[in-house]
Enzyme design. Sequence first.
Site, short mmCIF file in Angstrom:
data_model
loop_
_atom_site.label_atom_id
_atom_site.label_comp_id
_atom_site.label_asym_id
_atom_site.label_seq_id
_atom_site.Cartn_x
_atom_site.Cartn_y
_atom_site.Cartn_z
N HIS A 42 -18.18 37.65 -17.03
CA HIS A 42 -18.35 39.10 -17.17
C HIS A 42 -19.81 39.45 -17.35
O HIS A 42 -20.54 38.78 -18.09
CB HIS A 42 -17.57 39.61 -18.40
CG HIS A 42 -16.10 39.71 -18.15
ND1 HIS A 42 -15.16 39.71 -19.16
CD2 HIS A 42 -15.39 39.82 -16.99
CE1 HIS A 42 -13.96 39.82 -18.65
NE2 HIS A 42 -14.07 39.88 -17.34
N HIS A 98 -14.03 35.38 -11.02
CA HIS A 98 -13.94 34.40 -12.11
C HIS A 98 -13.68 33.00 -11.56
O HIS A 98 -14.26 32.02 -12.02
CB HIS A 98 -12.81 34.78 -13.07
CG HIS A 98 -13.16 35.87 -14.03
ND1 HIS A 98 -14.36 35.91 -14.71
CD2 HIS A 98 -12.47 36.97 -14.44
CE1 HIS A 98 -14.39 36.97 -15.48
NE2 HIS A 98 -13.25 37.63 -15.34
N HIS A 124 -12.27 40.93 -8.70
CA HIS A 124 -12.81 40.57 -10.01
C HIS A 124 -12.27 39.20 -10.46
O HIS A 124 -13.04 38.32 -10.87
CB HIS A 124 -12.41 41.65 -11.03
CG HIS A 124 -12.85 41.36 -12.42
ND1 HIS A 124 -13.98 41.92 -12.98
CD2 HIS A 124 -12.31 40.58 -13.39
CE1 HIS A 124 -14.11 41.49 -14.22
NE2 HIS A 124 -13.10 40.68 -14.50
N GLU A 125 -10.95 39.01 -10.39
CA GLU A 125 -10.36 37.75 -10.86
C GLU A 125 -10.75 36.59 -9.95
O GLU A 125 -10.99 35.47 -10.43
CB GLU A 125 -8.83 37.87 -10.95
CG GLU A 125 -8.33 38.98 -11.87
CD GLU A 125 -8.90 38.89 -13.27
OE1 GLU A 125 -9.20 37.78 -13.74
OE2 GLU A 125 -9.06 39.94 -13.92
N CYS A 167 -9.57 41.95 -17.79
CA CYS A 167 -9.06 40.66 -18.26
C CYS A 167 -8.47 40.71 -19.65
O CYS A 167 -8.19 39.68 -20.22
CB CYS A 167 -10.18 39.62 -18.22
SG CYS A 167 -10.87 39.43 -16.57
#
Length: 1221
Positions: free
Chosen positions: A446, A440, A436-437, A254
């Site tokens: 994280h 979020h 991963h995104e 990120c």
Amino acid sequence: MECALLLACAFPAAGSGPPRGLAGLGRVAKALQLCCLCCASVAAALASDSSSGASGLNDDYVFVTPVEVDSAGSYISHDILHNGRKKRSAQNARSSLHYRFSAFGQELHLELKPSAILSSHFIVQVLGKDGASETQKPEVQQCFYQGFIRNDSSSSVAVSTCAGLSGLIRTRKNEFLISPLPQLLAQEHNYSSPAGHHPHVLYKRTAEEKIQRYRGYPGSGRNYPGYSPSHIPHASQSRETEYHHRRLQKQHFCGRRKKYAPKPPTEDTYLRFDEYGSSGRPRRSAGKSQKGLNVETLVVADKKMVEKHGKGNVTTYILTVMNMVSGLFKDGTIGSDINVVVVSLILLEQEPGGLLINHHADQSLNSFCQWQSALIGKNGKRHDHAILLTGFDICSWKNEPCDTLGFAPISGMCSKYRSCTINEDTGLGLAFTIAHESGHNFGMIHDGEGNPCRKAEGNIMSPTLTGNNGVFSWSSCSRQYLKKFLSTPQAGCLVDEPKQAGQYKYPDKLPGQIYDADTQCKWQFGAKAKLCSLGFVKDICKSLWCHRVGHRCETKFMPAAEGTVCGLSMWCRQGQCVKFGELGPRPIHGQWSAWSKWSECSRTCGGGVKFQERHCNNPKPQYGGLFCPGSSRIYQLCNINPCNENSLDFRAQQCAEYNSKPFRGWFYQWKPYTKVEEEDRCKLYCKAENFEFFFAMSGKVKDGTPCSPNKNDVCIDGVCELVGCDHELGSKAVSDACGVCKGDNSTCKFYKGLYLNQHKANEYYPVVLIPAGARSIEIQELQVSSSYLAVRSLSQKYYLTGGWSIDWPGEFPFAGTTFEYQRSFNRPERLYAPGPTNETLVFEILMQGKNPGIAWKYALPKVMNGTPPATKRPAYTWSIVQSECSVSCGGGYINVKAICLRDQNTQVNSSFCSAKTKPVTEPKICNAFSCPAYWMPGEWSTCSKACAGGQQSRKIQCVQKKPFQKEEAVLHSLCPVSTPTQVQACNSHACPPQWSLGPWSQCSKTCGRGVRKRELLCKGSAAETLPESQCTSLPRPELQEGCVLGRCPKNSRLQWVASSWSECSATCGLGVRKREMKCSEKGFQGKLITFPERRCRNIKKPNLDLEETCNRRACPAHPVYNMVAGWYSLPWQQCTVTCGGGVQTRSVHCVQQGRPSSSCLLHQKPPVLRACNTNFCPAPEKREDPSCVDFFNWCHLVPQHGVCNHKFYGKQCCKSCTRKI
């Protein structure tokens, strides 16, 4: 078996890490070469071409040749390319596929079943260069599979078979990517395979960049569609520098925001009213869904990515990646059943209007989120989540390449405006970035940032792309974040089954036309933000500046969206503020929204104000359109019943609010100050009690505050508004002289007169007596004079100008009304009161000269038929009032009591109501439900260090209060995910200087008693050397001490030896001579070497005389003249002390011819005193008191601060203070 063993030797064991340095790589290469040579004779015997398993050159990737097998593992074919080309029947689509190959010393058998990654109505849309939209029905729907590895229960596989095998293979200990072998990579290693075989490369994440160098595009193979060998050398050469530059740097998911960029707002994110709007039916909670949760996903590939892969190959590549993403979200460590379903894929051959994509990830994501929010599918159906895949090398904070791989809003999933991510294309590893995104978007933070999980555990939500031995999974923190998100109503969009989205309808307006600058500011900075209106802000098309609080504007350096109005008849296009022109929008005139509900009344009694409001947003005026005509608010009086007589005046209440606030550093008691100009009546002026100053505490009083005492007019929004006697805003209705609203004085009888008597000066004289009940009272001098009007009661109590003390003009409340006293230098004195009075008043004049005449008048209600007009008899009734609940949860009580009301609106003393009819009241139970569990922290422990930074910890406990019970401990899972800090730094101040001792030197003697020394330095907390003067307050350690390494061996050559006799003490006659006994050793040359006597302490001394008499010759019997006189000295006496410095004495005489004489020269006289035993005495051993100890670890600081004499510190730190002494 020999080959397998060699291969195992060539590759480090799991967890051992890669070979270090070039030498390590060389050893691996040699071992691999040896392995290939040894295995040449047995390669043909292996059914799946095991030699391919040893074809890599390091432990990050190997070459493999998969073969198709049946469920039993028996060989079927090397041809694995047909699987994506054949149209499968429904039966075939449900059947499983099996592949097998050897890698890293083990046989892998993949068992695969069709993946449900694609919606049944999945379509591909291409936005062409001319803006045209083309819809495609892809033929790749039956080549995506998921499964596992036989004999590995914890494994998972997600691959595409469209053109060979491409995808993700996860074992218990490692995580691999597989794809067809690029031709250039094979050529570099001089690798070839038999005809009909289709070699692949199996590699770890660490080798991904290297593998991608050899591709025409990520995911392409050797002989597959889209492969162009002529283009590969150029691509490889152009990416060579990029690979080496980015291999170490490109590791962050990120990115990192620059220090000058603003932080995100701390308040709740702004949500539009339709952000989570349902499709018509109520949605169930995602957290309680019995079925899997479906994320209906729209994937958009930008122009750069389409060009990079080619239009014919990009669809397969993207769906391969999304199949891997689906597999990651099905990993058991996530703790929920999440199905990622792709409903549509949009390929951009050019950027559509309103969508700007560049290196700047933050700006590109902002633009993409706005653009996708306006996309609507068939029948108004929307996707749950939108993913942008870009060929740009993105950066989170600037429009240049950097180390960012993705960007996403936190907890945006299911939001129309925030369920979106941007992801940089990096090959098949792109799947990890997307997972991963999207994590979020599911609310995950994280690992290691505000939670107990470690950053480098190899989890998908780690800040950097580092696996745990190459394996990625979801951490316990990610599971908790996801569980928390799924329990919110926001997650309701995931419960429904995937539906047909159909072809998207693209908006016919630019994003800035749909969402104005104020709305964009709210998205970036919170619900209170709006476009900055300060003069320095020039061009919002380059940086959108927003105002949140105070007199400060801020920006995230992102431009306003395309189409945002930036000036009169101007809008933002491609980062420039330009005129509308012919293509610009037409003016839109504003229209009012519906009126809101009435607000709460500003007062509970005494006449408050409530309002309704509307907004000019239906639609808003845009592009030069007119604002809505009329007012946005209408007001109405409310709660006009009078307040209790003892209640504080409303203006006084507002002043009293400042009693607890410091004014210029001091606290005052504030009272209202009303002697102000008429235009300032609606400002809050307050006077400090017992001080002669007042101050405007607020620019406007609260709505409903009377403009002036005993007047109906009230202040609204800082303006005095007219109120009639009928209590209507804006009404001009007034009361007549008898107080009848809109009356005509027909019920009044008027009395008036003139007082002209002249009297002696400096005395009070009565003018008129006015009875109780009088109204419209007016007393006025006819001309300006030096006399003064005065008012008193019948009992001689003066209300105005009494006791020869002249009052200033102003308002004076007494006798049930307020009198206005006017006096100026050029106008006659005047008194006026509206009445009615509640007592008889005497009006007087304090004579100071000639009386110019005083006119008076007042009114009384007429008497009808000998009786005054009938008045309505008040009614007194009981009313029930109740308090708020005493607690918000956990069981409380509402206090209920009965009050007495007059005419149902004014509270009076309870004695006015009948005690018989008083209702029975008792407290009510309220909020009898359990409070939410919360963390209760304990006391902090003692700091681990007294200085230079220590740590202290505390225990936390999850507690909950149940109805009418004390708080009790409950399971930690019931408390919020974020816990209070359990460890904190303490005593971070620097330590005082301390003596620092060096090591002891070697002993000066190898045997017997010697001496050793050490170095002493004064050092500060940072280990820097300081002058010794800064450590003088501390006890100085010893720098030297005795040492004995061992007893010296006996020397047989040592002996006591008597010295020669000394000269006789007398030159004639009887004298004395001496000799000494010395510890000696005869050397090799025969000379005696003398040692200290202690060396011979173990040898017995010979019993010899050391002193004897002597007589050189007889002294002459007769004096011998001319013989010279001389000094005669006796031996030295014993020293007065054994150490520390003493004195020895002896006798000295002048002798001539054996007789005492005085002829000796005095300057030749030998000394009679000398110093002796000057060596230092050894320090006496201190006997420490066993009860003298330190009770605290900071006691060494007490002597430094000079507080040993303090009763407490001296006793508790006895040992340190004793050392100081």
